[in-house]
Design an enzyme around this catalytic site. Structure first.
Site, PDB file in Angstrom:
ATOM      1  N   VAL A   1      -1.460  -2.528  -4.409  1.00 39.67           N
ATOM      2  CA  VAL A   1      -0.097  -2.331  -3.917  1.00 39.67           C
ATOM      3  C   VAL A   1       0.192  -0.835  -3.979  1.00 39.67           C
ATOM      4  O   VAL A   1      -0.457  -0.088  -4.719  1.00 39.67           O
ATOM      5  CB  VAL A   1       0.957  -3.129  -4.710  1.00 39.67           C
ATOM      6  CG1 VAL A   1       0.812  -4.615  -4.455  1.00 39.67           C
ATOM      7  CG2 VAL A   1       0.868  -2.820  -6.197  1.00 39.67           C
ATOM      8  N   GLU A   2       1.169  -0.397  -3.189  1.00 35.99           N
ATOM      9  CA  GLU A   2       1.368   1.034  -2.988  1.00 35.99           C
ATOM     10  C   GLU A   2       1.766   1.800  -4.245  1.00 35.99           C
ATOM     11  O   GLU A   2       1.613   3.021  -4.318  1.00 35.99           O
ATOM     12  CB  GLU A   2       2.405   1.290  -1.885  1.00 35.99           C
ATOM     13  CG  GLU A   2       3.783   0.750  -2.147  1.00 35.99           C
ATOM     14  CD  GLU A   2       4.031  -0.581  -1.447  1.00 35.99           C
ATOM     15  OE1 GLU A   2       5.155  -0.809  -0.983  1.00 35.99           O
ATOM     16  OE2 GLU A   2       3.078  -1.407  -1.375  1.00 35.99           O
ATOM     17  N   GLN A   3       2.280   1.110  -5.250  1.00 39.28           N
ATOM     18  CA  GLN A   3       2.681   1.791  -6.482  1.00 39.28           C
ATOM     19  C   GLN A   3       1.476   2.297  -7.278  1.00 39.28           C
ATOM     20  O   GLN A   3       1.647   3.002  -8.270  1.00 39.28           O
ATOM     21  CB  GLN A   3       3.542   0.867  -7.341  1.00 39.28           C
ATOM     22  CG  GLN A   3       4.941   0.649  -6.814  1.00 39.28           C
ATOM     23  CD  GLN A   3       5.012  -0.363  -5.678  1.00 39.28           C
ATOM     24  OE1 GLN A   3       3.997  -0.966  -5.282  1.00 39.28           O
ATOM     25  NE2 GLN A   3       6.196  -0.574  -5.144  1.00 39.28           N
TER      26      GLN A   3
END
Length: 531
Positions: free
Chosen positions: A326-328
């Site tokens: 995920v982008e985090q």
């Protein structure tokens, strides 16, 4: 490096300053105590005022914390944000043209801060071409006040190919957060749920001659700190504020499993709203979407309805066959849905979000599952402007343009939809009041024609129909068993799609009693607003 009080932190920020901040929805790496001190000072004195706020990810709790601390008339003049749904108060200021509201892809903002801090001429990238973030299509100016202001990007041509040049950012102040600082000002996020873009935010301000303010939970001696766990070196840090009661997130105290620390205990998934099975329409969509993971290794799940796919894969014993990001910055682990989307229990790696966005931009993801607010005949998708509110794209643009295959997941209609699923069939009890298949999307967050031109594989999955992208727009390829093609699908669309000559039913396994109880309108509306 100087240790100062929260009140002294507030005194450092001056009228007209540009402030870059870290944070993610649910309170991840959010320096909210410093934000609260700034808010208190403004409410008491009217200063600081006319600020510019820059944030890549959504920051806040949907009520009073995070970016909402700045959401007061005259306190803020301009906001450049990746995702706005965590601050309805800031959305209101944008809606009423009290601020210049710009939305940009989250990865663009994070990597732009890194490029700006490195003294390079902004960020030159393909991300955003053909969308609302293309300077020829709006340039991310999300309200009238922004459209009348100086643009934040331009088109340049290199070797005959167009790129977007996002102009450099020069923050006067960076406000970031870590777990602890040593006596030299080195900052570690060792016990946080993510590193996000803390280094890029600090770098952008420090190298522009600005100040870097850091909120931490505790001080430690350098002998008790691990050099490899330092995210911001002390040479870049000006002031540290100690907040001993700093929580790890908005939904709980410090949990070692969220930081991926060795020996962490296993809390129940319910502690974070974790991996509970999706219900109703969301379960149908998640089951059908999971079928698309055939031979794909690198998988991304977006916020909202796609977040339920991981639960389905877990039930099917298939999570070990894929690599989830995920982008985090999280790799693998037990993904957490809802308010703490972007965190995971027992992650296998935690990278900076800037590095993760580089991975997406370069095509590292095999397949991405993303939400959809509106879809039109050309296959364009809007998730960034829903109703009258500025929402912003989050990581949607960076991920959807880079992934080799994209699956959009969402209910066929919004607001009031109720369905029943049993006996391998779907029954629509009540149509939604808001159609999502529209004649023209309000903002192009994903360009269907651009994707078709490069041969990207794209599908659109709902609880009652599945479409695919072709060179001539979207084509209906499956409908749910039990629904009527004309009455329940075609008549509920603002355009007539192509219909496959081999039109068939969605797989029966998506519709058994396990698909759950009738979908609740309030649940669907909430998820769509946050998609």
């Amino acid at each position: 490096m100087n240790e100062i009080s929260l009140g002294q932190c507030a005194d450092i920020v001056k009228d007209g300053d540009t402030i870059a901040v870290t944070g993610n929805g649910g309170g991840m790496l959010e320096p909210d105590a410093i934000f609260a001190a700034l808010e208190a000072r403004f409410l008491a004195t009217g200063h600081p005022r006319n600020l510019t706020i820059i944030h890549a990810l959504g920051v806040g709790d949907g009520e009073s914390r995070g970016i909402s601390r700045f959401a007061h008339k005259d306190m803020v003049r301009r906001v450049i944000g990746g995702h706005w749904s965590w601050s309805p108060r800031m959305q209101k200021l944008a809606r009423e043209n009290e601020i210049e509201a710009f939305t940009l892809p989250s990865g663009v903002i994070s990597t732009l801060m890194r490029e700006s801090g490195a003294g390079r001429p902004g960020l030159i990238t393909h991300v955003g071409l053909g969308t609302f973030y293309d300077p020829r299509e709006g340039g991310g100016a999300a309200n009238a006040a922004a459209r009348a202001a100086k643009p934040v990007s331009e088109i340049i041509t290199i070797d005959g190919r167009d790129y977007i040049r996002y102009l450099p950012l020069r923050p006067d102040v960076a406000i970031v957060r870590g777990t602890y600082a040593d006596e030299f000002g080195n900052i570690s996020c060792a016990e946080e749920a993510g590193d996000l873009d803390i280094h890029a935010v600090a770098l952008s301000a420090h190298n522009a001659g600005g100040k870097v303010l850091v909120q931490v939970r505790e001080r430690r001696k350098s002998k008790d700190c691990h050099a490899r766990l330092v995210q911001v070196p002390g040479i870049m840090v000006d002031y540290v504020a100690l907040v001993p009661d700093q929580p790890q997130t908005h939904v709980g105290e410090y949990e070692a499993c969220l930081a991926g620390l060795p020996g962490a205990r296993a809390p129940t998934p319910e502690a974070f709203g974790g991996l509970s099975s999706p219900k109703g329409a969301r379960a149908i969509i998640a089951r059908r979407a999971a079928d698309e993971i055939q031979g794909h290794k690198s998988v991304n799940f977006g916020f909202g309805i796609p977040g339920g796919i991981a639960s389905i894969l877990t039930e099917q014993g298939r999570m070990q066959d894929i690599w989830v990001t995920v982008e985090q910055g999280i790799h693998n682990g037990q993904l957490i849905d809802g308010a703490l989307f972007g965190a995971a229990m027992f992650p296998k790696a935690i990278m900076r979000s800037t590095d993760q966005f580089d991975y997406y931009s370069g095509g590292g993801a095999s397949i991405a599952f993303l939400g959809a607010g509106e879809i039109d005949a050309q296959g364009n998708v809007n998730v960034s402007q829903l109703g009258q509110d500025v929402v912003g794209p989050g990581g949607f643009v960076d991920i959807s343009q880079g992934a080799k295959s994209v699956i959009f997941c969402g209910t066929f209609e919004a607001s009031g939809l109720s369905i029943e699923s049993a006996n391998q069939s779907l029954k629509i009890l009540q149509y939604g009041r808001i159609g999502k298949f529209v004649e023209r999307v309000r903002e192009v967050t994903f360009s269907g024609p651009n994707a078709a031109a490069i041969g990207k594989s794209v599908k659109y999955i709902t609880e009652r129909a599945v479409f695919q992208l072709t060179n001539n727009g979207i084509e209906l390829i499956e409908i749910a068993p039990g629904v009527d093609l004309e009455r329940d699908v075609l008549a509920r669309m603002a355009f007539r799609p192509q219909i496959s000559q081999t039109l068939g039913h969605m797989p029966l396994h998506c519709f058994g009693s396990a698909a759950g109880s009738p979908a609740q309108a309030s649940d669907i509306k909430m998820r769509l607003n946050n998609a």
